[in-house]
Each structure stands twice: as C-alpha cells, then as structure tokens.
Design a protein around this motif. Structure first.
Motif, PDB file in Angstrom:
ATOM      1  N   GLY A   1       0.867  -1.233  -0.068  1.00  0.00           N
ATOM      2  CA  GLY A   1       0.013  -0.057   0.237  1.00  0.00           C
ATOM      3  C   GLY A   1       0.926   1.274  -0.142  1.00  0.00           C
ATOM      4  N   PRO A   2       0.283   2.553   0.127  1.00  0.00           N
ATOM      5  CA  PRO A   2      -1.094   2.765   0.274  1.00  0.00           C
ATOM      6  C   PRO A   2      -1.892   2.470  -1.199  1.00  0.00           C
ATOM      7  N   GLN A   3      -1.376   2.410  -2.171  1.00  0.00           N
ATOM      8  CA  GLN A   3      -2.161   2.375  -3.208  1.00  0.00           C
ATOM      9  C   GLN A   3      -1.995   0.580  -3.602  1.00  0.00           C
ATOM     10  N   HIS A   4      -3.043  -0.158  -3.146  1.00  0.00           N
ATOM     11  CA  HIS A   4      -2.957  -1.480  -3.163  1.00  0.00           C
ATOM     12  C   HIS A   4      -4.471  -1.893  -3.245  1.00  0.00           C
ATOM     13  N   PRO A   5      -4.809  -2.623  -4.204  1.00  0.00           N
ATOM     14  CA  PRO A   5      -6.325  -2.984  -4.488  1.00  0.00           C
ATOM     15  C   PRO A   5      -6.836  -3.635  -3.470  1.00  0.00           C
ATOM     16  N   SER A   6      -5.934  -4.465  -2.304  1.00  0.00           N
ATOM     17  CA  SER A   6      -6.420  -5.153  -1.260  1.00  0.00           C
ATOM     18  C   SER A   6      -6.558  -4.560   0.034  1.00  0.00           C
ATOM     19  N   THR A   7      -5.870  -3.460   0.161  1.00  0.00           N
ATOM     20  CA  THR A   7      -6.004  -2.523   1.543  1.00  0.00           C
ATOM     21  C   THR A   7      -7.241  -1.849   1.442  1.00  0.00           C
ATOM     22  N   HIS A   8      -8.249  -1.989   0.394  1.00  0.00           N
ATOM     23  CA  HIS A   8      -9.522  -1.075   0.793  1.00  0.00           C
ATOM     24  C   HIS A   8      -9.463   0.336   1.096  1.00  0.00           C
ATOM     25  N   GLY A   9      -8.766   0.908   0.279  1.00  0.00           N
ATOM     26  CA  GLY A   9      -8.332   2.288   0.266  1.00  0.00           C
ATOM     27  C   GLY A   9      -6.949   2.552   0.633  1.00  0.00           C
ATOM     28  N   VAL A  10      -6.611   3.644   1.101  1.00  0.00           N
ATOM     29  CA  VAL A  10      -5.202   4.237   1.290  1.00  0.00           C
ATOM     30  C   VAL A  10      -4.589   3.867   2.664  1.00  0.00           C
ATOM     31  N   LEU A  11      -4.512   2.511   2.969  1.00  0.00           N
ATOM     32  CA  LEU A  11      -4.031   1.998   3.982  1.00  0.00           C
ATOM     33  C   LEU A  11      -2.611   1.569   3.476  1.00  0.00           C
TER      34      LEU A  11
END
Lengths: 409, 170
Positions: free
Chosen positions: A31-41
C-alpha cells in the motif's frame, strides 16, 4: 517539490524483530495504493519467506480533519461532515451524530421519525455488508459475488436517493427528526427489496459458504480470541464472531430498537470464516427489523415541535412572523447547547460508533470526537495476522471490514 | 446515577479523592493524572470494565489550569454500565502516564492524542505521530491551531504555492 524518500528502517526499529536489521527477514511495503487494502492503508510487513512476522499499519493518508472542521460549524451544519467519515454507513453516522445532539440539548423525537431512522439505518447496514461481501469475495478471487452484491446495493442506494435526494451523502436525519417525510413510493420500494433480498442472500451463500476454495482460505485463519479483542477495543461483527454477544442495539437500545424482535448472530471460532458467517446472518436479522418497523410504521409528525431547535416547515413561513424569526435564527446563528458533554454510541455495521460531543454554551460544538470502530478494529490486525501468509493477510483485512474514511477521520 | 454504578464511583472516591459531575445520566469522575493508571486497573480488574470505548481529549485554551481534559470512556460488558474518567492536565506540554499496559487499544489512541493535542504519554512504547505526516509542526486539534485554508495546487501553480506552503520541507 518534496523529494521522495526511501523508508528509513531506523524509525521502525523498535517495531520489527532483530532479524530484520540483519537482513534475515524482509521488510515489504504494502500500500497505500494497493487493491486489497480497501483504500489508502499502508502496511509495513516483516516477512520470513511468505510468512508475516510483523505487520505495522501506517494510517492517516485519508485524514481530512473532520473533528476540527466540525468545531467551526453550527450543530446543524456540522452534520454534513458526518457523512464523509464512514462512507459505507452514511445514515448510521447521521444517526450517531443526531442522537448525540439530541442528548446534549435534550430534544425528543417523534415515533414516526424514529421508525424511519431504524428502517434506513438497517438498510444501510445491509448495503455496507454487501460491500464487505463483494470486496471479501474479490480478495479471495471470487469475482462474480462482487457484481451481484453491487447490484443489490444499488437498490438500497435508490431508496436513499428517494428519501434524501442523495445516494450516499444523505444528511437525511436532522436533530429532532428528519429533513422531510418519506415519499409515498418509499413503502413500495422497501417492500420490493424485502421480497427480493432473502433469495439473493441464499444465492450468495450458495456461491460461497460451502465453496471449498473459500473454506481453505478462511477456516482457522486470523483467529481472534475474546480477551485480545476486548483489549484492542474490537467491537461489532469481529467481536461477535469470537463469541461475545455484544450489540448496542440490544444492550443499550436507542431509537426504539427495543420494540423489534431480532437475534444477535454469534460464532465462537473467531476466524475469518466466522466473521463472514456473522455478517451473512446479520443480513437476515436486519431484514427482520426492517419488515417489523415498516409494518407498524406510525403516522404523525416527523419532526419535534420544539421550534428553538427544529426549523419550522416552509408552509408556515408565509403566514407566521414567529416561524420566520425561528427560520432565520436557526439557519444563520444556530441553536445554543449547554456547556457540558455527552457520549452517545450506536451499533454501526463495523461496531461501536460513538460520538463525544461537548458544547460550550454557544451555537458551535467545543469538541466533537468520533470513536470510530474501524480504527480500533484495525489495531488488532497485527496480532491476527502474525504467522499467516501474505495472501491470508489480505483475507483477514477484508474480514475486519475497515473503511479508511472511518479510521483517518 | 445508575444503581449498579454507585458502589464503583464510591470506591473510586474513597481511594483517589475524586470529584464527580453528572449530566444526562452520564457520570464523569475526575481523577488526578498520577492516579489514572491505578484507577483504570482497578476498574478493569475489579469491576469488569473490559472495554476502553474511547480515549480522547478536550482543549480549554486560553485557560491554562487545567488546559486539557484527557477523557477515558469505559464500558463494562458484563454489567452493561459505562463511566467516564476525566484527567485535567495543565500547561502547554502536558504529561499523563500511559494506559497501554492496561488496555492495548490505548496504544493507538494515545498516539492520536500525541499527534492531535501534543499530550505526552510517559512510558508509551511507540510515541510517533499516527494521522499527520512525520515532521508536521503543531497539533491540529488544539484551540490555538488555526483552521487554515489551503490553496489548491494545480499543475500550473504547483511550484509557486509549494514555495510558501506552511508544511515541513527538507
């Protein structure tokens, strides 16, 4: 322009094991740009091969200063900010906020408004769980569930639009009642949803519950026991999946929840699968509540008649001088609240959503604090994910059902 | 006051000589900063307050003593009661003992207070900012921190605004 820096191990030294400093384990940024972190985590993972040893959450990418902003607005206008917190549960946020304001200024709400609030928040709970289910399926590579879930969610957002004019940022509940009464089509729309939805829940279950791939990926993964959960302030479905029957709708009923007959689904395993099953069961319980509330929806006013807090209806403005004065005073200055503080909590789809509201005698709040469930639930992720694979971490994270707007505020 | 809460508040009063405020059936118990960890431990172990529902603070600037109240909202699931502990602290660099040894959730919540109010928690295992970026100056939720308006940056004026933008640079 600020320079892009590499992550400095020094600042995380006390959080990772000594093996990370010698290079024996790997530090991986997720992350923070990762499809599986449900947002910017952003998660900083310490990995031994593919096994998670440490998982450090880095939050704040969606921090918008909502608490500070609310201090600068009157009680009525500040409600608009509450929609932007947990954008999957806008009606629930409105409810938490207006209940706090009503408690602070001691305002009563007519029964019709309370029943409509219950119907809409329960529908919103279903919509929120649908997003959970869709995203959960997506993270476990079950793409089709996502599409079905969003189809049904659209029906609920249509009902929200019918009432408030907005699909998501509704601001429909107001201190003392509602913005306006529901339109005549409301009942038909909700009844159609009630008729359609139970079969759809069975469909989701047919797709997922006995699916061997899903079972392999979820059973026994990310276990959370009750003492750890309570230590981390975990509430809502993750706590109930661990075996503690704790739901504020039953424990401290608000908005007339005590009139409705419903169960609190619990499981004892505390793993990812249990959290999934608890939410599936909550679909059915929420439907029960909506149906009961709709069947005995009382007629009558939808706003408190206390004109010191609730603006008069438009029809009175042309004929009553007093109404005009109240209208003007309430929309320019707002109403004053006592110099005191209240804490009021509701059960959001994610857990205990609390509002600490402090007045200073004037028309603006002195302090608003949102006790958001995702924040506390996420803090338990580190303990839940330790010893699991990175792919399982994704499933665990999806099963906590975080909303970053709720965490960062 | 709730009948179930009376003996608990009484015990707190005898042990820590606290004062009490009540508003709309909510009980606020004022505890001195040096006693807070003991009081929380007592409530957790003896009176089943398993859940630290909320941990927050309120700023009363320009008043200096007390300037802040640190607020602990506790829930007991077994007894279904709630109580609020409030710790008044003075001055611009307040210090409170950390509650991380009593409740794990206090870790993040105290980091939030450090970030937003600049309240230092002595003995905290991980005292970093949590929401604001590293290197931010000031503590946004303090009352003497202005609610500023930031100019939106577009491609044509990004460098120009960056020159006088009030955030931390290299």
């Amino acid at each position: 322009m600020a320079q892009i820096e590499e992550v400095d191990v020094e600042q995380f030294k006390h959080l990772v094991s000594e093996r990370a400093l010698t290079g024996e384990t790997m530090l991986l940024n997720m992350g923070p740009q990762h499809p599986s972190t449900h947002g910017v985590l952003r998660l900083l993972l310490e990995l031994d091969g593919e096994t998670v040893i440490n998982c450090i959450s880095d939050i704040g990418y969606l921090h918008t200063g909502i608490e500070k902003n609310m201090e600068a607005k009157t009680y009525i206008k500040a409600e608009v900010m509450s929609d932007r917190l947990d954008y999957m549960n806008t009606m629930g946020n409105n409810l938490a906020y207006v209940l706090a304001v009503e408690k602070l200024v001691d305002l009563d709400v007519p029964p019709r408004a309370q029943a409509i609030r219950v119907i809409l928040t329960e529908l919103q709970r279903i919509a929120s769980h649908l997003v959970f289910l869709g995203a959960f399926g997506l993270d476990l590579a079950a793409m089709s569930v996502f599409l079905y879930c969003f189809r049904e969610r659209e029906a609920i957002l249509d009902i929200a639009e019918l009432c408030s004019g907005q699909r998501m940022m509704t601001t429909y509940f107001r201190p003392g009642g509602l913005w306006r009464d529901v339109p005549v089509e409301f009942e038909t729309a909700v009844r159609a949803f009630l008729k359609m939805f139970p079969k759809r829940v069975d469909e989701y279950e047919a797709l997922l519950t006995k699916n061997p791939i899903l079972l392999d990926r979820t059973v026994g993964i990310g276990k959370l026991d009750v003492p750890t959960a309570l230590q981390h302030g975990v509430t809502g479905p993750p706590l109930r999946a661990s075996g503690l029957n704790w739901d504020l709708r039953k424990a401290r009923p608000y908005s007339g929840y005590e009139q409705y007959d419903f169960n609190i689904p619990t499981r004892t395993e505390g793993d990812t699968f249990a959290r999934y099953i608890v939410r599936i069961e909550e679909f059915r319980e929420s439907l029960k509540i909506v149906e009961q509330a709709l069947n005995k929806l009382p007629m009558g006013p939808i706003n408190s008649d206390n004109r010191k807090f609730v603006p008069p209806p438009r029809s009175e403005l042309g004929v009553s001088m007093e109404a005009l004065i109240h209208h003007f005073k309430l929309w320019t200055e707002g109403f004053p609240a006592p110099k005191a503080s209240v804490y009021s909590a509701v059960e959001s789809p994610r857990g205990e959503l609390g509002v600490y509201l402090e007045g200073d005698g004037g028309p603006k709040p002195h302090r608003v604090h949102w006790r958001t469930p995702s924040f506390d639930n996420l803090s338990a992720l580190e303990k839940m994910s330790r010893g699991h694979l990175v792919a399982d971490l994704v499933a665990i994270l999806a099963s906590i059902d975080i909303v970053l707007g709720d965490i960062d505020r | 006051m709730d009948k179930k809460l009376e003996p608990i508040v009484q015990a707190l009063q005898e042990k820590y000589a606290t004062s009490i405020e009540e508003f709309r059936d909510e009980v606020h118990v004022f505890v001195k900063a040096e006693n807070i960890v003991d009081a929380l431990t007592l409530l957790r172990d003896k009176y089943d307050f398993e859940l630290l529902s909320a941990l927050t603070a309120s700023d009363y600037w320009p008043q200096q003593s007390p300037r802040f109240h640190v607020i602990y909202q506790l829930s007991s699931i077994a007894r279904n009661i709630t109580v609020q502990l409030r710790v008044p602290v003075n001055g611009d660099q307040p210090k409170v003992l950390t509650a991380t040894r009593v409740y794990d959730v206090a870790n993040w919540r105290e980091r939030e207070l450090l970030d937003m109010f600049g309240i230092e928690f002595e003995g905290h295992p991980d005292p970093r900012r949590i929401l604001m970026p590293e290197g931010t100056e000031g503590h946004p939720l303090r009352k003497d921190f202005p609610l500023g308006y930031e100019e939106p940056q577009f491609t044509f004026n990004i460098d120009e605004i960056d020159l006088h933008k009030p955030y931390a640079k290299e």
